[in-house]
Design a protein around this motif. Structure first.
Motif, mmCIF file in Angstrom:
data_model
loop_
_atom_site.group_PDB
_atom_site.id
_atom_site.type_symbol
_atom_site.label_atom_id
_atom_site.label_comp_id
_atom_site.label_asym_id
_atom_site.label_seq_id
_atom_site.Cartn_x
_atom_site.Cartn_y
_atom_site.Cartn_z
ATOM 1 N N VAL A 138 0.846 -1.190 0.000
ATOM 2 C CA VAL A 138 0.000 0.000 0.000
ATOM 3 C C VAL A 138 0.886 1.246 0.000
ATOM 4 N N ALA A 139 0.448 2.251 -0.708
ATOM 5 C CA ALA A 139 1.064 3.571 -0.648
ATOM 6 C C ALA A 139 0.056 4.554 -0.062
ATOM 7 N N ILE A 140 0.524 5.406 0.837
ATOM 8 C CA ILE A 140 -0.295 6.488 1.375
ATOM 9 C C ILE A 140 0.240 7.795 0.823
ATOM 10 N N ILE A 141 -0.652 8.609 0.276
ATOM 11 C CA ILE A 141 -0.274 9.925 -0.239
ATOM 12 C C ILE A 141 -1.076 10.974 0.507
ATOM 13 N N THR A 142 -0.384 11.871 1.206
ATOM 14 C CA THR A 142 -1.093 12.962 1.875
ATOM 15 C C THR A 142 -1.327 14.095 0.877
ATOM 16 N N GLY A 143 -2.384 14.845 1.123
ATOM 17 C CA GLY A 143 -2.740 15.912 0.182
ATOM 18 C C GLY A 143 -3.116 15.366 -1.175
ATOM 19 N N ALA A 144 -3.759 14.208 -1.183
ATOM 20 C CA ALA A 144 -4.035 13.518 -2.443
ATOM 21 C C ALA A 144 -5.169 14.140 -3.244
ATOM 22 N N GLY A 145 -5.825 15.152 -2.698
ATOM 23 C CA GLY A 145 -6.837 15.845 -3.483
ATOM 24 C C GLY A 145 -6.253 16.918 -4.385
ATOM 25 N N GLY A 146 -5.001 17.289 -4.143
ATOM 26 C CA GLY A 146 -4.358 18.307 -4.968
ATOM 27 C C GLY A 146 -3.794 17.722 -6.249
ATOM 28 N N ALA A 147 -3.333 18.588 -7.129
ATOM 29 C CA ALA A 147 -2.894 18.150 -8.455
ATOM 30 C C ALA A 147 -1.697 17.205 -8.393
ATOM 31 N N LEU A 148 -0.672 17.557 -7.620
ATOM 32 C CA LEU A 148 0.504 16.690 -7.538
ATOM 33 C C LEU A 148 0.197 15.407 -6.773
ATOM 34 N N GLY A 149 -0.583 15.528 -5.708
ATOM 35 C CA GLY A 149 -0.951 14.333 -4.950
ATOM 36 C C GLY A 149 -1.783 13.367 -5.762
ATOM 37 N N ARG A 150 -2.713 13.906 -6.546
ATOM 38 C CA ARG A 150 -3.555 13.040 -7.383
ATOM 39 C C ARG A 150 -2.722 12.337 -8.454
ATOM 40 N N ALA A 151 -1.845 13.091 -9.114
ATOM 41 C CA ALA A 151 -1.000 12.492 -10.142
ATOM 42 C C ALA A 151 -0.119 11.398 -9.559
ATOM 43 N N THR A 152 0.389 11.637 -8.347
ATOM 44 C CA THR A 152 1.227 10.631 -7.681
ATOM 45 C C THR A 152 0.415 9.396 -7.335
ATOM 46 N N ALA A 153 -0.787 9.600 -6.814
ATOM 47 C CA ALA A 153 -1.640 8.464 -6.469
ATOM 48 C C ALA A 153 -1.944 7.612 -7.694
ATOM 49 N N LEU A 154 -2.272 8.264 -8.803
ATOM 50 C CA LEU A 154 -2.592 7.523 -10.022
ATOM 51 C C LEU A 154 -1.358 6.779 -10.549
ATOM 52 N N ARG A 155 -0.189 7.393 -10.470
ATOM 53 C CA ARG A 155 1.011 6.726 -10.951
ATOM 54 C C ARG A 155 1.361 5.524 -10.078
ATOM 55 N N LEU A 156 1.269 5.670 -8.760
ATOM 56 C CA LEU A 156 1.596 4.534 -7.894
ATOM 57 C C LEU A 156 0.558 3.424 -8.036
ATOM 58 N N GLY A 157 -0.683 3.809 -8.292
ATOM 59 C CA GLY A 157 -1.677 2.786 -8.599
ATOM 60 C C GLY A 157 -1.328 2.041 -9.866
ATOM 61 N N GLN A 158 -0.862 2.760 -10.858
ATOM 62 C CA GLN A 158 -0.407 2.142 -12.105
ATOM 63 C C GLN A 158 0.780 1.216 -11.863
ATOM 64 N N ASP A 159 1.602 1.564 -10.876
ATOM 65 C CA ASP A 159 2.774 0.750 -10.545
ATOM 66 C C ASP A 159 2.425 -0.526 -9.791
ATOM 67 N N GLY A 160 1.180 -0.653 -9.371
ATOM 68 C CA GLY A 160 0.764 -1.871 -8.688
ATOM 69 C C GLY A 160 0.491 -1.711 -7.210
ATOM 70 N N PHE A 161 0.581 -0.496 -6.697
ATOM 71 C CA PHE A 161 0.233 -0.260 -5.296
ATOM 72 C C PHE A 161 -1.281 -0.156 -5.137
ATOM 73 N N ALA A 162 -1.793 -0.654 -4.028
ATOM 74 C CA ALA A 162 -3.083 -0.182 -3.543
ATOM 75 C C ALA A 162 -2.810 1.181 -2.924
ATOM 76 N N VAL A 163 -3.758 2.099 -3.006
ATOM 77 C CA VAL A 163 -3.476 3.482 -2.631
ATOM 78 C C VAL A 163 -4.480 3.977 -1.598
ATOM 79 N N ALA A 164 -3.948 4.567 -0.541
ATOM 80 C CA ALA A 164 -4.770 5.270 0.438
ATOM 81 C C ALA A 164 -4.560 6.756 0.233
#
Length: 247
Positions: free
Chosen positions: A5-31
């Motif tokens: 699992v990856a946790i991304i804080t501030g995931a509603g913002g532009a950089l946080g969202r892009a990071t969440a989507l990329r780590l999801g693409q990498d195979g992480f479940a994302v919080a």
């Protein structure tokens, strides 16, 4: 339980969202962690649509107990937290001589204390498992200085200091800690700069690469730092700024 699992804080913002989507693409479940908002819900929706296991953590980063509860229960119930990205930040623009102490303390609480505490809580099970990666999001403003942002810039310097201290202390347990310092990416932070065309001209005259970066390009560097290709990289701060700051 998910494998990692990856946790991304501030995931509603532009950089946080892009990071969440990329780590999801990498195979992480994302919080996705942040204050309750339509933006945070949208990040979760996009992850779900992409087939990424996602958990929404509605947390005010001023609340240390809520941070601990969110990370601890995620690690226990959603899957082992293998990556923490401390991304959330606030950035009030106020001349230094006019900054109220309450405003400064608020910035320190969100941008500095929350990074420290989230890393501490997430690192405990990482140390037990001898595996994990933490990425703290800094800013090139720390390297270059910026007017009217003394509170923000000082906390971004603290993020770099925290990165180095944790990398030294946690390395023996197989936990890596790095930082990225974004340049001028298209986020809400640009609103404090005024005219967008004028600001773009300001940016391009200082960057070596004469185009604006994309949020996905920042996310790609975070992906590298939490992934296997950076297995021997820790304690580093990577400027992702099109060649603006060179140090």
């Amino acid at each position: 339980m998910n494998d990692r699992v990856a946790i991304i804080t501030g995931a509603g913002g532009a950089l946080g969202r892009a990071t969440a989507l990329r780590l999801g693409q990498d195979g992480f479940a994302v919080a996705v962690l942040g204050r309750a908002s339509e933006e945070l819900d949208e990040s979760a929706r996009l992850l779900d649509e992409a087939g990424v296991p996602v958990r929404t953590l509605e947390v005010d980063l001023r609340d240390a107990e809520a941070i601990e509860a969110a990370i601890t229960t995620t690690d226990r119930d959603f899957g082992p937290v293998e990556a923490l990205v401390n991304n959330a930040a606030i950035y009030p623009s106020t001349p230094f001589l006019d900054i109220p102490l309450a405003e400064y303390e608020d910035v320190v609480t969100v941008n500095q204390r929350a990074y420290f505490y989230a890393a501490q809580v997430a690192a405990r099970p990482m140390v037990e498992r001898r595996s994990g990666a933490i990425v703290n999001v800094g800013s090139i403003t720390f390297h270059g200085g910026w007017s009217n942002l003394a509170s923000y810039v000082s906390t971004k310097g603290a993020a770099v200091g925290l990165t180095r201290a944790l990398a030294r202390e946690l390395g023996e347990y197989g936990v890596r800690v790095n930082a990225v310092s974004p340049g001028a990416f298209p986020t809400k932070a640009e609103e404090i700069q005024g005219d967008s065309a004028e600001y773009t001209e300001f940016v391009l005259t200082r960057q070596s690469l004469k185009r604006r970066g994309t949020n996905a390009e920042l996310a790609a560097v975070v992906s590298f730092l939490v992934g296997p290709d950076s297995a021997f990289v820790t304690g580093q701060t990577i400027n992702v700024d099109g060649g603006w700051i060179m140090e």
